[in-house]
Design a protein around this motif. Structure first.
Motif, short mmCIF file in Angstrom:
data_model
loop_
_atom_site.label_atom_id
_atom_site.label_comp_id
_atom_site.label_asym_id
_atom_site.label_seq_id
_atom_site.Cartn_x
_atom_site.Cartn_y
_atom_site.Cartn_z
N VAL A 94 1.18 -0.85 -0.15
CA VAL A 94 -0.54 -0.21 0.50
C VAL A 94 0.88 1.00 0.05
CG1 VAL A 94 -1.54 0.95 1.33
CG2 VAL A 94 -1.86 -1.37 0.93
N PRO A 95 0.64 1.41 -1.26
CA PRO A 95 1.43 3.55 -1.36
C PRO A 95 1.31 4.09 0.06
CG PRO A 95 0.60 2.99 -3.31
CD PRO A 95 0.00 1.39 -2.29
N SER A 96 2.47 4.81 0.46
CA SER A 96 2.49 5.25 2.10
C SER A 96 1.45 6.76 2.03
CB SER A 96 3.86 6.00 2.77
OG SER A 96 4.48 6.87 1.13
N ALA A 97 1.23 6.63 0.17
CA ALA A 97 -0.03 8.44 0.22
C ALA A 97 -1.03 7.46 0.57
CB ALA A 97 0.64 8.63 -0.78
N MET A 98 -1.43 6.73 0.53
CA MET A 98 -2.53 5.99 0.63
C MET A 98 -2.46 5.36 2.09
SD MET A 98 -2.48 5.04 -2.98
CE MET A 98 -4.28 3.98 -3.27
N GLN A 99 -2.12 5.67 2.68
CA GLN A 99 -1.81 4.94 4.31
C GLN A 99 -2.86 5.83 5.39
OE1 GLN A 99 1.51 3.07 6.10
NE2 GLN A 99 2.10 2.54 3.48
N LYS A 100 -3.40 4.93 6.28
CA LYS A 100 -3.92 5.55 7.33
C LYS A 100 -3.41 4.63 8.67
CE LYS A 100 -8.38 7.61 5.42
NZ LYS A 100 -10.04 7.55 5.55
N ILE A 101 -2.92 5.15 9.59
CA ILE A 101 -2.54 4.78 10.43
C ILE A 101 -3.29 4.56 11.78
CG2 ILE A 101 -0.22 4.33 12.50
CD1 ILE A 101 0.50 3.59 9.38
N MET A 102 -3.47 3.85 12.52
CA MET A 102 -4.51 4.13 13.79
C MET A 102 -4.28 2.92 14.85
SD MET A 102 -6.76 5.00 11.13
CE MET A 102 -7.76 5.38 12.81
N TYR A 103 -3.67 4.36 15.35
CA TYR A 103 -3.33 3.91 17.25
C TYR A 103 -3.94 4.64 17.95
CZ TYR A 103 -0.55 2.05 20.82
OH TYR A 103 -0.26 1.59 22.11
N LYS A 104 -5.12 4.20 18.70
CA LYS A 104 -5.61 5.27 19.29
C LYS A 104 -5.64 6.35 18.45
CE LYS A 104 -3.16 3.94 23.62
NZ LYS A 104 -2.06 4.71 24.31
N GLY A 105 -6.81 5.90 17.54
CA GLY A 105 -6.97 6.97 16.50
C GLY A 105 -5.89 7.18 16.00
N LEU A 106 -6.51 8.08 14.94
CA LEU A 106 -5.92 8.40 13.92
C LEU A 106 -4.48 9.45 13.77
CD1 LEU A 106 -5.67 8.36 10.40
CD2 LEU A 106 -6.59 10.47 10.54
N ALA A 107 -3.43 7.98 13.42
CA ALA A 107 -2.14 9.09 13.92
C ALA A 107 -1.85 9.76 13.23
CB ALA A 107 -1.12 7.92 13.85
N LYS A 108 -0.97 11.27 12.81
CA LYS A 108 -0.44 12.15 12.05
C LYS A 108 0.79 11.94 11.67
CE LYS A 108 -3.00 15.68 14.11
NZ LYS A 108 -3.07 17.12 14.98
N ASP A 109 1.49 11.72 10.42
CA ASP A 109 2.91 11.98 10.06
C ASP A 109 4.02 13.03 10.92
OD1 ASP A 109 1.34 10.32 7.50
OD2 ASP A 109 1.59 12.01 6.60
N GLU A 110 4.24 13.95 11.66
CA GLU A 110 4.75 14.02 11.35
C GLU A 110 4.79 13.40 13.76
OE1 GLU A 110 1.29 17.01 12.56
OE2 GLU A 110 2.35 15.58 10.97
N SER A 111 3.97 12.37 13.82
CA SER A 111 4.27 12.45 15.17
C SER A 111 4.94 11.24 15.27
CB SER A 111 2.92 11.86 15.49
OG SER A 111 1.92 12.59 15.66
N THR A 112 5.71 10.79 16.25
CA THR A 112 6.89 9.60 16.31
C THR A 112 6.00 8.37 17.12
OG1 THR A 112 7.22 10.51 18.44
CG2 THR A 112 8.51 11.57 16.58
#
Length: 285
Positions: A94-112
């Motif tokens: 899945v291309p990174s631009a088309m991903q949603k990372i979910m961990y306790k809600g939607l994770a932002k790209d800049e978060s570590t």
């Protein structure tokens, strides 16, 4: 002749005396090499006591869950979600631009991962479609394209003033329980479902965003439709005339405008967040 001979003998005698006074050097070059070796040995030992950069990298073991498949991942906690997406792309396709990372809600790209407080054994959900999935979406037929062209060529009067929508708005008016709308403001989605709005038939509508399963739940009094977000083709909106703090919002479920599900009196401050959550910041169709 005798004088010359005496001079040479004296010269040889002085040379022998100077040689005898030179300090002995039993080791010669071997001592020099040994000294350099000892210096190098000390330097090597000194360097070996320095911890490598790898010793300072804190990692965490967790599972990536995508499309009912699980992947064991070990990743540095100081890395960002954007970096994790690049790694996930190698695992899932899945291309990174088309991903949603979910961990306790939607994770932002800049978060570590450290910001997200990812712990050992945690499960991180990934939602998104591969390029093959996107390309396999059926294209609209020539008839559907023609209908869409006619619709776009229709009158450009405000949506809320068009006959089909004006009739709904005039009949049902502004709901008493609709959340307060704020004009020219952008806010993230609230943690609770959006309610107080209604559809074309005047039935109350509740919007619930189930990010962990990438679904939008359209709830009415009669039933709740669970719609995969990646099946939604478009989301359009326009301010309601004389009530710009509220919008009417169309969720397109099929290839043409005729498939739009209209919701009235959506608070204006949430419109952009709704579009970004459903479609992401990328749109391929």
């Amino acid at each position: 002749m005798c004088k010359v001979v005496q001079t040479d003998e004296k010269s040889n005698l002085m040379k022998a005396t100077e040689d005898s006074q030179q300090p002995s050097d039993p080791g010669g070059n071997e001592n020099n090499e040994k000294t350099k070796s000892d210096e190098n040995h000390c330097k090597t030992n000194s360097d070996s006591t320095k911890p490598s950069d790898h010793d300072h990298v804190e990692t965490v073991d967790f599972k990536i869950v995508y499309n009912k498949q699980k992947y064991d991942v070990t990743f540095p906690t100081h890395e960002t979600v954007a970096k994790l997406k690049a790694h996930v792309q190698t695992l899932t396709g899945v291309p990174s631009a088309m991903q949603k990372i979910m961990y306790k809600g939607l994770a932002k790209d800049e978060s570590t991962l450290k910001d997200l407080k990812v712990t050992k054994g945690a499960k991180i959900m990934v939602v998104g479609s591969t390029l093959n999935d996107v390309l396999s979406v059926s294209k609209p037929s020539p008839q559907e394209l023609q209908e869409a062209a006619k619709a776009s060529a229709a009158t450009k009067e405000p949506l809320s003033q068009q006959k089909e929508h004006k009739r709904v708005l005039d009949k049902h008016g502004k709901p008493d329980d609709v959340p307060v709308g704020i004009k020219n403001m952008k806010e993230p989605l609230p943690h609770t479902p959006l309610s107080g709005m209604y559809n074309k038939s005047g039935g109350k509508v509740r919007l619930t965003f189930k990010l962990e399963v990438d679904q939008l739940w359209l709830g009415t009094k009669e039933r709740t439709e669970k719609i995969p977000m990646n099946s939604i083709k478009a989301v359009v909106s326009e301010a309601i005339k004389d009530h710009e703090e509220y919008h009417m919002l169309g969720i397109q479920l099929g290839p043409t405008e005729a498939s739009r599900y209209w919701i009235y009196w959506v608070p204006a401050q949430y419109v952009d967040a709704i579009k970004d959550t459903i479609l992401g910041k990328w749109q391929y169709f």
